[in-house]
Design a protein around this motif. Structure first.
Motif, PDB file in Angstrom:
ATOM      1  N   UNK A 181       1.022  -0.829   0.157  1.00 49.35           N
ATOM      2  CA  UNK A 181      -0.204  -0.148  -0.008  1.00 49.35           C
ATOM      3  C   UNK A 181       0.945   1.126  -0.101  1.00 49.35           C
ATOM      4  N   UNK A 182       2.365   1.568   0.414  1.00 47.40           N
ATOM      5  CA  UNK A 182       2.584   2.649   0.398  1.00 47.40           C
ATOM      6  C   UNK A 182       3.686   2.897  -0.552  1.00 47.40           C
ATOM      7  N   UNK A 183       4.362   1.614  -0.856  1.00 44.93           N
ATOM      8  CA  UNK A 183       4.830   1.626  -2.401  1.00 44.93           C
ATOM      9  C   UNK A 183       3.654   1.935  -3.921  1.00 44.93           C
ATOM     10  N   UNK A 184       2.064   1.571  -3.812  1.00 45.52           N
ATOM     11  CA  UNK A 184       1.573   2.514  -4.720  1.00 45.52           C
ATOM     12  C   UNK A 184       1.173   3.838  -3.700  1.00 45.52           C
ATOM     13  N   UNK A 185       1.363   4.029  -2.942  1.00 39.67           N
ATOM     14  CA  UNK A 185       1.048   5.888  -2.406  1.00 39.67           C
ATOM     15  C   UNK A 185       2.081   6.041  -2.567  1.00 39.67           C
ATOM     16  N   UNK A 186       3.681   6.032  -3.260  1.00 39.11           N
ATOM     17  CA  UNK A 186       4.468   6.892  -4.099  1.00 39.11           C
ATOM     18  C   UNK A 186       4.127   7.083  -4.936  1.00 39.11           C
ATOM     19  N   UNK A 187       3.550   6.881  -5.773  1.00 39.67           N
ATOM     20  CA  UNK A 187       2.898   6.390  -6.898  1.00 39.67           C
ATOM     21  C   UNK A 187       2.425   7.794  -7.027  1.00 39.67           C
ATOM     22  N   UNK A 188       1.473   8.306  -6.159  1.00 35.95           N
ATOM     23  CA  UNK A 188       0.769   9.142  -5.968  1.00 35.95           C
ATOM     24  C   UNK A 188       1.343  10.145  -5.285  1.00 35.95           C
TER      25      UNK A 188
ATOM     26  N   UNK B 188       5.103   5.986   3.795  1.00 37.52           N
ATOM     27  CA  UNK B 188       3.377   7.191   3.610  1.00 37.52           C
ATOM     28  C   UNK B 188       2.931   6.227   4.142  1.00 37.52           C
ATOM     29  N   UNK B 189       2.623   5.379   4.026  1.00 36.55           N
ATOM     30  CA  UNK B 189       1.737   4.376   4.693  1.00 36.55           C
ATOM     31  C   UNK B 189       2.143   4.662   6.226  1.00 36.55           C
ATOM     32  N   UNK B 190       2.652   4.745   6.939  1.00 34.63           N
ATOM     33  CA  UNK B 190       2.768   5.756   7.900  1.00 34.63           C
ATOM     34  C   UNK B 190       1.759   6.490   8.529  1.00 34.63           C
ATOM     35  N   UNK B 191       2.713   7.001   7.758  1.00 38.02           N
ATOM     36  CA  UNK B 191       2.037   9.316   7.920  1.00 38.02           C
ATOM     37  C   UNK B 191       0.967   8.909   7.794  1.00 38.02           C
ATOM     38  N   UNK B 192       0.097   8.176   6.796  1.00 39.71           N
ATOM     39  CA  UNK B 192      -0.746   8.101   7.004  1.00 39.71           C
ATOM     40  C   UNK B 192      -2.233   7.484   8.155  1.00 39.71           C
ATOM     41  N   UNK B 193      -1.112   6.114   8.477  1.00 39.84           N
ATOM     42  CA  UNK B 193      -1.377   5.622   9.675  1.00 39.84           C
ATOM     43  C   UNK B 193      -1.527   6.210  10.713  1.00 39.84           C
ATOM     44  N   UNK B 194      -0.224   7.446  11.153  1.00 41.48           N
ATOM     45  CA  UNK B 194      -0.495   7.814  12.426  1.00 41.48           C
ATOM     46  C   UNK B 194      -2.002   8.526  12.296  1.00 41.48           C
ATOM     47  N   UNK B 195      -1.654   9.665  10.554  1.00 41.99           N
ATOM     48  CA  UNK B 195      -2.404  10.994  10.497  1.00 41.99           C
ATOM     49  C   UNK B 195      -3.888   9.932  10.965  1.00 41.99           C
ATOM     50  N   UNK B 196      -4.411   8.598  10.217  1.00 41.28           N
ATOM     51  CA  UNK B 196      -5.594   8.305  10.510  1.00 41.28           C
ATOM     52  C   UNK B 196      -6.216   8.261  11.795  1.00 41.28           C
ATOM     53  N   UNK B 197      -5.238   7.888  12.632  1.00 44.72           N
ATOM     54  CA  UNK B 197      -5.235   6.963  14.542  1.00 44.72           C
ATOM     55  C   UNK B 197      -5.503   9.501  14.832  1.00 44.72           C
ATOM     56  N   UNK B 198      -4.941   9.492  14.909  1.00 44.23           N
ATOM     57  CA  UNK B 198      -5.010  10.774  15.707  1.00 44.23           C
ATOM     58  C   UNK B 198      -6.112  11.449  14.827  1.00 44.23           C
ATOM     59  N   UNK B 199      -6.589  12.082  13.700  1.00 50.70           N
ATOM     60  CA  UNK B 199      -8.084  12.318  12.821  1.00 50.70           C
ATOM     61  C   UNK B 199      -8.984  11.782  13.959  1.00 50.70           C
TER      62      UNK B 199
END
Ligand SMILES: Cc1cc2nc3c(=O)[nH]c(=O)nc-3n(C[C@H](O)[C@H](O)[C@H](O)COP(=O)(O)OP(=O)(O)OC[C@H]3O[C@@H](n4cnc5c(N)ncnc54)[C@H](O)[C@@H]3O)c2cc1C
Length: 373
Positions: free
Chosen positions: A69-76, A337-348
């Motif tokens: 999922x992180x590899x795919x996030x990099x494309x974006x 990227x997957x870690x950044x997104x996961x922490x974001x989701x946990x916080x918000x």
């Protein structure tokens, strides 16, 4: 100095802290990164930058789906960041050849070779793609999705992107202590105290300091990796090549990154001659002409290793609003990227895959805080 107030303070501005800052600032959270050194100056700048979701994992359970999922996030992210910051973090699309020297080694790749995106190349085909390959190579798994980037540029572009969304970056600002007063965290540095509703510890191998200070007995073990770079004046190398966790990764300027050793529990950040000799020998086994190239630089970095191989991405078991994002070992660039997104989701408060919550949660360690030790 009057204390500055934030929604989220991130301790550590490596690729993990920078990615978290980017995803949170984009959601209009008031974010600060406090970095003891320079942004990306530690393990992140030592990395080769392979996004090796297929080359790195043998088990296809928790880590592979997360990594993929992180590899795919990099494309974006690549396009998004380039548009936002005008920084190109040099995504090279060739992919990676995982080399095989015997039938036994080929057998070990069976599960990877069963994936539809992975292709088997026999000796002739592999050498057609990479004419420099040693004649001893029997064949290779071609992992076209395992592209690579330049990690320090990616890290800087993420923190720059975060800044453009309003984040504040404090370099040379070492965090000395994190404590809770009422509903808020107080983050003490030599430059003054910061206040925040949420704190994220993203300090790589140095996260141990905070685990201890915050009452946890978790440990991150440094695994030192040594690398050397050389200039390739011959035909360009179109793909990264990889064998037995050693690799040669081409950069856009024809520099080849040759790495890396794995020295368990070694805290020294200087490369040793023995270490460099080892990586050069391994590289010559893949591409013999490497031995004749002109070296440009050598360095070492510390990979943050956990005992069970999973990173810690989650909340402190007792202190609400305090998160850890550390222990990404040899794949922190890939997993950022997957870690950044996961922490974001946990916080918000956005839902996160249950499997990932369980696999990476801080309290999975039976020796964690309390009576276990
Ligand atoms: C040789 C080598 C090759 C690698 N190759 C790859 C690869 O090809 N692909 C891949 O995915 N991964 C690779 N990695 C792994 C990757 O580099 C790491 O997993 C990743 O950089 C970890 O990022 P981080 O942000 O957690 O740590 P770091 O980059 O180390 O960042 C942590 C930051 O926290 C700061 N800090 C520490 N203490 C404090 C404090 N008290 N206050 C404030 N700041 C603090 C540090 O100064 C540092 O900048 C490689 C690693 C090495 C060593």
């Amino acid at each position: 100095m009057e204390s500055k107030q934030f929604d989220v303070v991130i301790v550590g501005g490596g690729i993990i802290g920078s990615s978290i800052a980017y995803y949170l600032a984009k959601e209009n959270r008031k974010v600060a990164i406090l970095e003891a050194d320079k942004i990306g100056g530690k393990s992140t700048s030592a990395a080769a930058g392979m996004l090796g979701a297929h080359s790195e994992y043998k088990e296809f359970k928790h880590l592979y789906p997360f990594a993929r999922s992180s590899q795919l996030l990099y494309k974006q992210l690549y396009e998004e960041i380039r548009e936002l910051t005008a920084i190109d973090f040099e995504k090279r699309n060739g992919g990676l050849l995982k080399l095989v020297y015997s039938e036994n080694e080929k057998k070990e790749l069976e599960s990877i070779l069963s994936l539809s995106s992975v292709e088997w190349l026999d000796n002739k085909e592999a050498r057609k793609r990479v004419p420099q390959l040693s004649k001893e190579v029997m064949g290779a798994a071609y992992l076209q999705e395992d592209v690579h980037i330049t990690p320090l540029i990616a890290c800087n572009s993420l923190s720059k992107g975060a800044q453009l969304f309003g984040a504040e970056i404090y370099e040379y600002t070492r965090v000395l202590a994190v404590s809770k007063t009422g509903m808020e965290y107080s983050i003490k540095t030599a430059q003054g105290t910061f206040l925040a509703k949420n704190v994220v510890i993203a300090s790589g191998v140095w996260s141990n300091y905070f685990f201890q200070q915050l009452g946890l007995s978790h440990e991150i073990i440094p695994v030192k990796g040594e690398c050397v770079a050389a200039i390739n004046e011959g035909a360009p190398l179109r793909y990264a090549v990889f064998h037995d966790q050693f690799y040669i990764v081409p950069r856009n300027n024809n520099e080849l990154i040759i790495g890396a050793t794995k020295k368990w529990n070694d805290w020294s950040e200087n490369p040793s001659l023995d270490g460099l000799e080892e990586v050069i020998q391994k590289a010559k086994k893949m591409i013999p002409e490497v031995g004749e190239m002109k070296w440009t630089r050598a360095w070492a970095g510390l990979r943050p290793q956990t005992y069970d191989g999973h990173p810690y991405i989650g909340e402190h078991p007792e202190m609400k609003g305090l998160y850890f994002a550390t222990g990404h070992q040899r794949n922190g660039i890939l997993l950022a990227p997957a870690t950044g997104k996961m922490i974001r989701d946990l916080i918000i408060g956005t839902p996160v895959e249950k499997e990932w919550l369980d696999a990476f949660k801080v309290e999975r360690n039976i020796f964690a805080y309390g009576g276990g030790k």
